[in-house]
Design an enzyme around this catalytic site. Structure first.
Site, PDB file in Angstrom:
ATOM      1  CG  ASP A 111      -1.802   4.446   1.611  1.00 15.25           C
ATOM      2  OD1 ASP A 111      -2.890   4.141   2.108  1.00 15.25           O
ATOM      3  OD2 ASP A 111      -0.877   4.997   2.249  1.00 15.25           O
ATOM      4  CG  ASP A 113       2.669  -1.519  -4.288  1.00 14.31           C
ATOM      5  OD1 ASP A 113       3.429  -2.063  -5.115  1.00 14.31           O
ATOM      6  OD2 ASP A 113       2.920  -0.421  -3.769  1.00 14.31           O
ATOM      7  CG  ASP A 131      -0.617  -1.072  -1.062  1.00 18.24           C
ATOM      8  OD1 ASP A 131      -1.441  -0.584  -1.861  1.00 18.24           O
ATOM      9  OD2 ASP A 131       0.406  -0.468  -0.704  1.00 18.24           O
ATOM     10  N   GLY A 165       3.087   6.430  -7.776  1.00 19.41           N
ATOM     11  CA  GLY A 165       3.692   5.514  -8.743  1.00 19.41           C
ATOM     12  C   GLY A 165       2.683   5.171  -9.828  1.00 19.41           C
ATOM     13  CB  THR A 212      -0.983   0.999  -6.323  1.00 19.04           C
ATOM     14  OG1 THR A 212       0.221   0.344  -5.882  1.00 19.04           O
ATOM     15  CG2 THR A 212      -2.113   0.542  -5.409  1.00 19.04           C
ATOM     16  NE  ARG A 246       4.658   2.299  -1.637  1.00 24.15           N
ATOM     17  CZ  ARG A 246       5.429   3.287  -2.059  1.00 24.15           C
ATOM     18  NH1 ARG A 246       6.330   3.803  -1.279  1.00 24.15           N
ATOM     19  NH2 ARG A 246       5.299   3.782  -3.262  1.00 24.15           N
ATOM     20  NE  ARG A 258       6.912   8.125  -5.332  1.00 27.58           N
ATOM     21  CZ  ARG A 258       6.027   7.138  -5.438  1.00 27.58           C
ATOM     22  NH1 ARG A 258       4.814   7.269  -4.961  1.00 27.58           N
ATOM     23  NH2 ARG A 258       6.352   5.989  -6.014  1.00 27.58           N
TER      24      ARG A 258
HETATM   25  O1  F6P Z   1       3.802   1.705  -5.080  1.00 23.17           O
HETATM   26  C1  F6P Z   1       4.282   1.226  -6.288  1.00 23.17           C
HETATM   27  C2  F6P Z   1       5.769   0.982  -6.214  1.00 23.17           C
HETATM   28  O2  F6P Z   1       6.191   0.475  -7.464  1.00 23.17           O
HETATM   29  C3  F6P Z   1       6.224   0.066  -5.077  1.00 23.17           C
HETATM   30  O3  F6P Z   1       6.014  -1.293  -5.351  1.00 23.17           O
HETATM   31  C4  F6P Z   1       7.671   0.468  -4.965  1.00 23.17           C
HETATM   32  O4  F6P Z   1       8.172   0.213  -3.671  1.00 23.17           O
HETATM   33  C5  F6P Z   1       7.638   1.953  -5.234  1.00 23.17           C
HETATM   34  O5  F6P Z   1       6.443   2.202  -5.977  1.00 23.17           O
HETATM   35  C6  F6P Z   1       8.814   2.491  -5.994  1.00 23.17           C
HETATM   36  O6  F6P Z   1       8.695   3.862  -6.062  1.00 23.17           O
HETATM   37  P1  F6P Z   1       9.557   4.773  -7.040  1.00 23.17           P
HETATM   38  O7  F6P Z   1       9.048   4.568  -8.426  1.00 23.17           O
HETATM   39  O8  F6P Z   1       9.323   6.146  -6.534  1.00 23.17           O
HETATM   40  O9  F6P Z   1      10.973   4.307  -6.912  1.00 23.17           O
END
Ligand code: F6P
Length: 332
Positions: free
Chosen positions: A103, A128, A130, A11, A126, A172, A72
């Site tokens: 992560d 997050d 985390d 992300g 990130t 997340r 990803r």
């Molecule tokens: O890890 C960053 C994040 O924005 C999280 O907070 C969220 O759950 C996830 O990515 C969303 O992922 P995507 O952009 O693939 O929907």
């Protein structure tokens, strides 16, 4: 170090661009050749490489997102896929790699160091926040300010209508964003996956608040909150929507739900994100020049340093109970 590649993965996070800029320009300063990799690990497998010059990173410091794009990549999870990536890097003469991401990206960095001769270093980015071993991940400050701006605006309309608002934010499995913005935004209740609660506690607090003369109630809920604390069936995985219905049903109060979603990931990086990203980017290059590998650059006790990748990904950061309790006292 002769040739360094840079990629962003997972992300995106505001501040990735200042980090890319710092890595590229520091490396060029030390006469190291720099290769940009588009679309993260996928770009390594597909050899989506380009030469980076000082000018390649001009005018990106203020931009959100990532100029190197992100993805990803399932294929990188297999040994076969990774071998293709190593082979591509060898053919290009790349001996070092900086990966900017969260992560999942750091797990990739660990594999590269274990399975190949390429020296890979991670920079935590990130929204997050985390990761273990670092107090800060690039992007979290901008995301917090974005969320806070939304809370302020919701507070205006909540007060005008004397309503309860449930605001669902990202993170997340981590409650960090909800906790910090709940404190900064004066939320009545903060619901995070790390701390047990009963719906009864939430509704009691809301009712008590209105009885004391409060003109609104703001509930911050992290997207990672799930059963048994909230029953998510029928809510498409959204704890905010589930909590909104529950509050409406139990209190009869006018309740609205706002899911902040991906707007939390965009925007021009704040000064703090730009400064830390710049410092981390430069540090990553310094560490590679000194011969280090398999590390993540970190921010601890107000200084930029590093830790082993294995320590950064071992377990998620714990929630700060002092902050949680403080937020609770201040919102009574
Ligand atoms: O890890 C960053 C994040 O924005 C999280 O907070 C969220 O759950 C996830 O990515 C969303 O992922 P995507 O952009 O693939 O929907």
């Amino acid at each position: 170090m002769k040739k360094l590649a840079i990629l962003t993965s997972g992300g995106d996070a505001p501040g990735m661009n200042p980090a890319i800029r710092a890595v590229a320009r520091t490396a060029i300063f030390y006469n190291v050749e720099v290769v940009g990799v588009r679309y993260g690990f996928k770009g390594l497998i597909e050899k989506d490489f380009f030469e980076m010059k000082r000018s390649s990173v001009a005018d990106i410091i203020q931009r959100g997102g990532t100029a190197l794009f992100s993805a990803r990549c399932e294929e990188f999870l297999s040994r076969e896929g990774r071998e293709k990536a190593y082979q591509n890097m060898r053919e290009e003469g790349i001996d070092s790699l900086v990966v900017i991401g969260g992560d999942g990206s750091l797990h990739g960095v660990q594999k590269i160091n274990q399975e190949s001769e390429i020296s890979a270093v991670g920079i935590p980015a990130t929204i997050d926040n985390d990761l273990s071993c670092t107090d800060y991940t690039i992007g979290v400050d901008t995301a917090m300010n974005t969320i806070l701006d939304a809370i302020n605006k919701i507070r205006d309309t909540a007060t005008s209508h004397e309503r309860t608002f449930v605001i669902e934010c990202m993170g997340r499995d981590s409650g960090y964003l909800a906790l910090m913005t709940g404190l900064a935004g004066g939320a009545e209740f903060i619901l995070v996956p790390e701390i047990d609660f009963t719906p009864q506690e939430v509704t009691n607090r809301i009712v008590q608040g209105f009885n004391k003369g409060k003109l609104h109630s703001l509930i911050l809920i992290a997207e990672g909150v799930k059963a048994p604390f909230v029953d998510l069936s029928g809510y498409n995985g959204s704890p905010g929507l589930a909590m909104g219905d529950l509050i409406r049903e139990k209190t009869g109060m006018e309740t609205r739900v706002t899911i902040l979603g991906h707007l939390q990931r965009g925007g021009s990086p704040t000064a703090t994100d730009r400064i830390i990203a710049s410092r981390m980017g430069a540090k990553a290059v310094d560490m590679l020049i000194e011969g280090h590998r398999d590390i993540m650059i970190n921010y601890k006790d107000n200084s930029i340093g590093s830790c082993k990748i294995a320590d950064a990904i071992v377990e998620a950061q714990q929630i700060d109970m002092d902050i949680y309790n403080l937020a609770s006292i201040l919102s009574m």
